[in-house]
Scaffold this motif. Structure first.
Motif, short mmCIF file in Angstrom:
data_model
loop_
_atom_site.label_atom_id
_atom_site.label_comp_id
_atom_site.label_asym_id
_atom_site.label_seq_id
_atom_site.Cartn_x
_atom_site.Cartn_y
_atom_site.Cartn_z
N HIS A 23 1.75 7.61 -6.01
CA HIS A 23 0.25 7.24 -6.32
C HIS A 23 -0.36 6.30 -5.35
O HIS A 23 -0.13 5.38 -5.05
N PRO A 24 -0.71 6.64 -3.66
CA PRO A 24 -1.76 5.91 -3.01
C PRO A 24 -2.17 4.22 -4.31
O PRO A 24 -1.72 3.24 -3.77
N SER A 25 -2.18 4.42 -5.45
CA SER A 25 -2.80 3.65 -5.83
C SER A 25 -2.20 2.47 -6.51
O SER A 25 -2.23 1.11 -6.74
N THR A 26 -0.80 3.35 -7.08
CA THR A 26 0.37 2.79 -8.06
C THR A 26 0.89 2.13 -6.42
O THR A 26 1.86 0.67 -6.66
N LEU A 27 1.10 2.52 -5.29
CA LEU A 27 1.53 2.38 -4.34
C LEU A 27 1.39 0.32 -3.61
O LEU A 27 1.72 -0.20 -3.33
N LEU A 28 0.12 0.55 -3.40
CA LEU A 28 -0.83 -0.21 -3.07
C LEU A 28 -1.15 -1.23 -4.42
O LEU A 28 -0.57 -2.88 -3.77
N ASN A 73 2.06 -2.14 -5.99
CA ASN A 73 3.19 -2.87 -6.07
C ASN A 73 3.21 -3.40 -4.80
O ASN A 73 4.38 -3.94 -4.36
N ALA A 74 2.96 -3.05 -3.68
CA ALA A 74 2.85 -3.87 -2.10
C ALA A 74 2.47 -5.10 -2.75
O ALA A 74 2.27 -6.09 -2.02
N VAL A 75 1.01 -5.32 -3.59
CA VAL A 75 0.06 -6.31 -3.01
C VAL A 75 1.23 -7.17 -4.83
O VAL A 75 1.50 -8.45 -4.47
N GLN A 76 1.69 -6.77 -5.27
CA GLN A 76 2.51 -7.52 -5.93
C GLN A 76 4.07 -7.92 -5.05
O GLN A 76 3.91 -9.86 -5.43
N ARG A 77 3.82 -7.54 -5.02
CA ARG A 77 5.51 -8.14 -3.86
C ARG A 77 5.06 -9.31 -3.07
O ARG A 77 5.30 -10.23 -2.54
N ALA A 78 3.60 -8.81 -2.20
CA ALA A 78 2.83 -9.89 -1.27
C ALA A 78 2.57 -10.67 -2.09
O ALA A 78 3.12 -12.29 -1.47
N ASN A 79 2.22 -11.44 -3.37
CA ASN A 79 2.12 -12.48 -4.06
C ASN A 79 3.13 -12.85 -3.99
O ASN A 79 2.91 -13.83 -4.24
N ARG A 80 4.68 -12.44 -4.47
CA ARG A 80 5.52 -13.49 -4.49
C ARG A 80 5.48 -13.61 -3.21
O ARG A 80 6.00 -14.90 -3.64
N ALA A 81 5.62 -13.07 -2.21
CA ALA A 81 5.92 -13.69 -1.03
C ALA A 81 5.00 -14.96 -0.42
O ALA A 81 5.44 -15.81 0.08
N HIS A 135 -1.43 -1.85 4.98
CA HIS A 135 -1.47 -0.89 5.07
C HIS A 135 -1.75 1.11 4.16
O HIS A 135 -1.86 1.44 3.71
N ALA A 136 -1.08 -0.10 3.17
CA ALA A 136 -0.61 0.26 1.48
C ALA A 136 -2.60 0.38 0.91
O ALA A 136 -2.90 1.58 0.90
N LEU A 137 -3.20 -0.41 1.13
CA LEU A 137 -4.56 -0.57 0.67
C LEU A 137 -5.31 0.57 2.09
O LEU A 137 -6.45 1.25 1.21
N THR A 152 -9.23 0.24 -9.77
CA THR A 152 -7.76 -0.92 -9.54
C THR A 152 -8.21 -0.89 -7.66
O THR A 152 -6.93 -2.32 -7.07
N VAL A 153 -7.63 0.41 -6.37
CA VAL A 153 -7.84 -0.06 -5.38
C VAL A 153 -8.91 -1.73 -5.17
O VAL A 153 -8.51 -2.35 -3.79
N GLN A 154 -10.33 -1.84 -5.63
CA GLN A 154 -11.23 -2.83 -5.34
C GLN A 154 -10.56 -4.18 -5.62
O GLN A 154 -10.69 -5.57 -4.70
N GLN A 155 -9.52 -4.41 -6.69
CA GLN A 155 -9.36 -5.11 -6.94
C GLN A 155 -7.48 -5.48 -6.23
O GLN A 155 -7.64 -7.07 -6.80
N ASN A 156 -6.92 -4.76 -6.11
CA ASN A 156 -6.17 -5.18 -5.47
C ASN A 156 -6.36 -5.95 -3.92
O ASN A 156 -5.80 -6.74 -3.21
N GLN A 157 -7.70 -4.77 -3.25
CA GLN A 157 -8.48 -5.94 -1.80
C GLN A 157 -8.74 -6.92 -2.11
O GLN A 157 -8.33 -7.83 -1.39
#
Length: 89
Positions: A13-18, A20-28, A53-55, A67-72
């Motif tokens: 699901h796009p919100s799940t992929l987002l 996950n991408a934000v978590q990876r970006a956070n670690r990086a 892009h995931a956003l 969820t999308v807004q929180q990740n944004q």
């Protein structure tokens, strides 16, 4: 549909992929902040780009917008943190 296809749907699901991408970006970004080496900074920028892009995809999907807004918001914080780290170089 069985239980396994529900799990697959949630993972794709796009919100799940987002998320996950934000978590990876956070670690990086955290890694680049603690060890501000050029390679880690570049990796953090790549992770942020991927998360953006995931956003875009998640926003177009128009579901789970809370969820999308929180990740944004988290993504914006990460970009500011990385920018601050690169300015200190």
């Amino acid at each position: 549909m069985g239980k396994n296809s529900d799990v697959t749907w949630k993972q794709d699901h796009p919100s799940t992929l987002l998320s996950n991408a934000v978590q990876r970006a956070n670690r990086a970004v955290k890694q680049a902040m603690s060890h501000p080496e050029q390679q880690l900074i570049e990796q953090a920028y790549q992770s942020l780009s991927h998360a953006e892009h995931a956003l875009d995809n998640a926003v177009q999907y128009e579901e789970h917008m809370d969820t999308v807004q929180q990740n944004q918001q988290q993504l914006e914080v990460l970009k500011q943190q990385l920018q601050h780290t690169t300015e200190q170089q």
